[in-house]
Design a protein around this motif. Structure first.
Motif, PDB file in Angstrom:
ATOM      1  N   THR A 105       0.834  -1.208   0.000  1.00 57.84           N
ATOM      2  CA  THR A 105       0.000   0.000   0.000  1.00 57.84           C
ATOM      3  C   THR A 105       0.871   1.262   0.000  1.00 57.84           C
ATOM      4  O   THR A 105       0.667   2.155  -0.838  1.00 57.84           O
ATOM      5  CB  THR A 105      -0.981  -0.014   1.201  1.00 57.84           C
ATOM      6  OG1 THR A 105      -1.476  -1.334   1.353  1.00 57.84           O
ATOM      7  CG2 THR A 105      -2.108   0.949   0.995  1.00 57.84           C
TER       8      THR A 105
ATOM      9  N   ARG B  86      13.442  -5.079   6.927  1.00 56.88           N
ATOM     10  CA  ARG B  86      13.785  -6.504   6.950  1.00 56.88           C
ATOM     11  C   ARG B  86      15.285  -6.618   7.179  1.00 56.88           C
ATOM     12  O   ARG B  86      16.038  -5.711   6.801  1.00 56.88           O
ATOM     13  CB  ARG B  86      13.398  -7.155   5.628  1.00 56.88           C
ATOM     14  CG  ARG B  86      11.886  -7.362   5.468  1.00 56.88           C
ATOM     15  CD  ARG B  86      11.225  -6.198   4.799  1.00 56.88           C
ATOM     16  NE  ARG B  86       9.766  -6.288   4.770  1.00 56.88           N
ATOM     17  CZ  ARG B  86       9.087  -6.755   3.734  1.00 56.88           C
ATOM     18  NH1 ARG B  86       9.721  -7.180   2.652  1.00 56.88           N
ATOM     19  NH2 ARG B  86       7.773  -6.811   3.766  1.00 56.88           N
TER      20      ARG B  86
ATOM     21  N   GLY C 229       1.748   0.413   7.937  1.00 54.14           N
ATOM     22  CA  GLY C 229       0.808  -0.458   7.246  1.00 54.14           C
ATOM     23  C   GLY C 229       0.137  -1.355   8.270  1.00 54.14           C
ATOM     24  O   GLY C 229       0.449  -1.307   9.469  1.00 54.14           O
TER      25      GLY C 229
ATOM     26  N   HIS D  78      -0.365  -7.111  12.575  1.00 58.59           N
ATOM     27  CA  HIS D  78       0.926  -6.480  12.876  1.00 58.59           C
ATOM     28  C   HIS D  78       1.011  -5.104  12.219  1.00 58.59           C
ATOM     29  O   HIS D  78       0.329  -4.814  11.238  1.00 58.59           O
ATOM     30  CB  HIS D  78       2.112  -7.363  12.462  1.00 58.59           C
ATOM     31  CG  HIS D  78       2.524  -7.274  11.032  1.00 58.59           C
ATOM     32  ND1 HIS D  78       2.124  -8.180  10.074  1.00 58.59           N
ATOM     33  CD2 HIS D  78       3.321  -6.395  10.379  1.00 58.59           C
ATOM     34  CE1 HIS D  78       2.653  -7.853   8.910  1.00 58.59           C
ATOM     35  NE2 HIS D  78       3.388  -6.771   9.062  1.00 58.59           N
TER      36      HIS D  78
ATOM     37  N   ARG E 199      13.215  -9.008  12.671  1.00 60.29           N
ATOM     38  CA  ARG E 199      12.812  -7.807  11.940  1.00 60.29           C
ATOM     39  C   ARG E 199      13.287  -6.611  12.747  1.00 60.29           C
ATOM     40  O   ARG E 199      13.352  -6.674  13.969  1.00 60.29           O
ATOM     41  CB  ARG E 199      11.301  -7.746  11.790  1.00 60.29           C
ATOM     42  CG  ARG E 199      10.717  -8.690  10.753  1.00 60.29           C
ATOM     43  CD  ARG E 199      10.991  -8.171   9.362  1.00 60.29           C
ATOM     44  NE  ARG E 199      10.170  -8.825   8.367  1.00 60.29           N
ATOM     45  CZ  ARG E 199       9.010  -8.343   7.918  1.00 60.29           C
ATOM     46  NH1 ARG E 199       8.520  -7.217   8.379  1.00 60.29           N
ATOM     47  NH2 ARG E 199       8.338  -8.992   7.004  1.00 60.29           N
TER      48      ARG E 199
HETATM   49  C1  6PG Z   1       6.786  -4.614   6.129  1.00 59.17           C
HETATM   50  C2  6PG Z   1       5.852  -3.551   6.632  1.00 59.17           C
HETATM   51  C3  6PG Z   1       4.571  -4.074   7.204  1.00 59.17           C
HETATM   52  C4  6PG Z   1       3.497  -3.731   6.199  1.00 59.17           C
HETATM   53  C5  6PG Z   1       2.226  -4.519   6.425  1.00 59.17           C
HETATM   54  C6  6PG Z   1       1.186  -4.222   5.365  1.00 59.17           C
HETATM   55  O1  6PG Z   1       7.978  -4.402   6.162  1.00 59.17           O
HETATM   56  O2  6PG Z   1       6.266  -5.640   5.681  1.00 59.17           O
HETATM   57  O3  6PG Z   1       6.312  -2.405   7.073  1.00 59.17           O
HETATM   58  O4  6PG Z   1       4.228  -3.613   8.471  1.00 59.17           O
HETATM   59  O5  6PG Z   1       3.250  -2.366   6.229  1.00 59.17           O
HETATM   60  O6  6PG Z   1       2.536  -5.874   6.396  1.00 59.17           O
HETATM   61  O7  6PG Z   1       1.693  -4.505   4.113  1.00 59.17           O
HETATM   62  P1  6PG Z   1       0.831  -4.407   2.760  1.00 59.17           P
HETATM   63  O8  6PG Z   1       0.515  -2.977   2.550  1.00 59.17           O
HETATM   64  O9  6PG Z   1       1.727  -4.999   1.716  1.00 59.17           O
HETATM   65  O10 6PG Z   1      -0.373  -5.241   2.992  1.00 59.17           O
END
Ligand code: 6PG
Length: 226
Positions: free
Chosen positions: A23, A52, A122, A128, A158
């Motif tokens: 997103t 990551r 996100g 999470h 992480r």
């Molecule tokens: C990551 C993110 C994680 C992400 C959410 C939503 O490194 O994966 O920072 O917190 O924002 O998993 O991800 P989407 O927008 O891809 O659903």
């Protein structure tokens, strides 16, 4: 855009922490195309709310994603970009180094938490946010700014901002889209679920604003105000 220009007008700079995920990526693409000439890029300072545990060249890297989607396409000085040094095989040392650079940048003393102008987050389908996953040790952190959080189900560490850092921000904005987020979004926003199982629920800025940007699909299971 308004918060960026307003922060620059009052404090001379705009500090923002980016997040990973699909997103935010769409937003970065949009900003690179539509806001290239509108935003005060030379006064904007970029950080990451989570990362990551991989080098910046890795396709999994949140830094790489933001760089490819936006930062490499806009007139932001390289010195304004503060990525997590996640190529270090020692995750705890990476978190510590990032915490040190945050303290230096914001000039905060031990015990104080920097105030970001904006932290983007996100929401994962498991509830999470940043890299604060359900049931993980990192949820309990009270004094650090950045942690290496072992996530058993992903079999990795992480790197993540902690709640006290997130909740100190002037503004925290969630970006949530897609049908796969509808149920978890309802739980987080409208049900009395435990924060340890739905970490996004514990994002509660102390004196800052909390904003949720949702698309129709993600919002489809929310009950309407009567
Ligand atoms: C990551 C993110 C994680 C992400 C959410 C939503 O490194 O994966 O920072 O917190 O924002 O998993 O991800 P989407 O927008 O891809 O659903």
């Amino acid at each position: 855009m308004h918060v960026a220009n307003e922060s620059v007008a009052t404090r001379g700079r705009f500090t923002i922490a980016l997040s990973g995920g699909s997103t935010p990526k769409a937003l970065y693409n949009l900003l690179a195309t539509n806001a290239r000439t509108i935003l005060p890029w030379d006064r904007m300072y970029f950080f990451w709310s989570d990362e990551r545990h991989v080098p910046p060249t890795d396709p999994e890297s949140n830094y790489r994603m933001a760089d490819e989607a936006m930062l490499s396409k806009v007139p932001v000085p390289a010195g304004n970009i503060y990525r997590m040094p996640a190529e270090n095989p020692d995750a705890a040392a990476t978190a510590e180094a990032y915490e040190t650079s945050l303290r230096k940048f914001f000039q905060t003393k031990a015990g104080e938490f920097p105030k970001f102008d904006l932290i983007l987050l996100g929401l994962g389908p498991d509830g999470h946010t940043a890299s604060l996953f359900p049931g993980t040790a990192g949820l309990k952190e009270k004094s650090r700014l950045v942690i290496a959080n072992p996530v058993e189900k992903l079999k990795t560490d992480r790197l993540s901002f902690t709640y006290p850092l997130i909740n100190a921000a002037r503004c925290v904005a969630f970006l949530v889209s897609g049908m796969d987020k509808a149920t978890v979004l309802r739980s987080v926003l409208q049900e009395n679920v435990p924060g340890e199982q739905y970490p996004a629920k514990l994002v509660q800025p102390i004196d800052g604003r909390l904003v949720w940007f949702l698309d129709r699909a993600a919002a489809s299971e929310l009950s309407q105000p009567k």
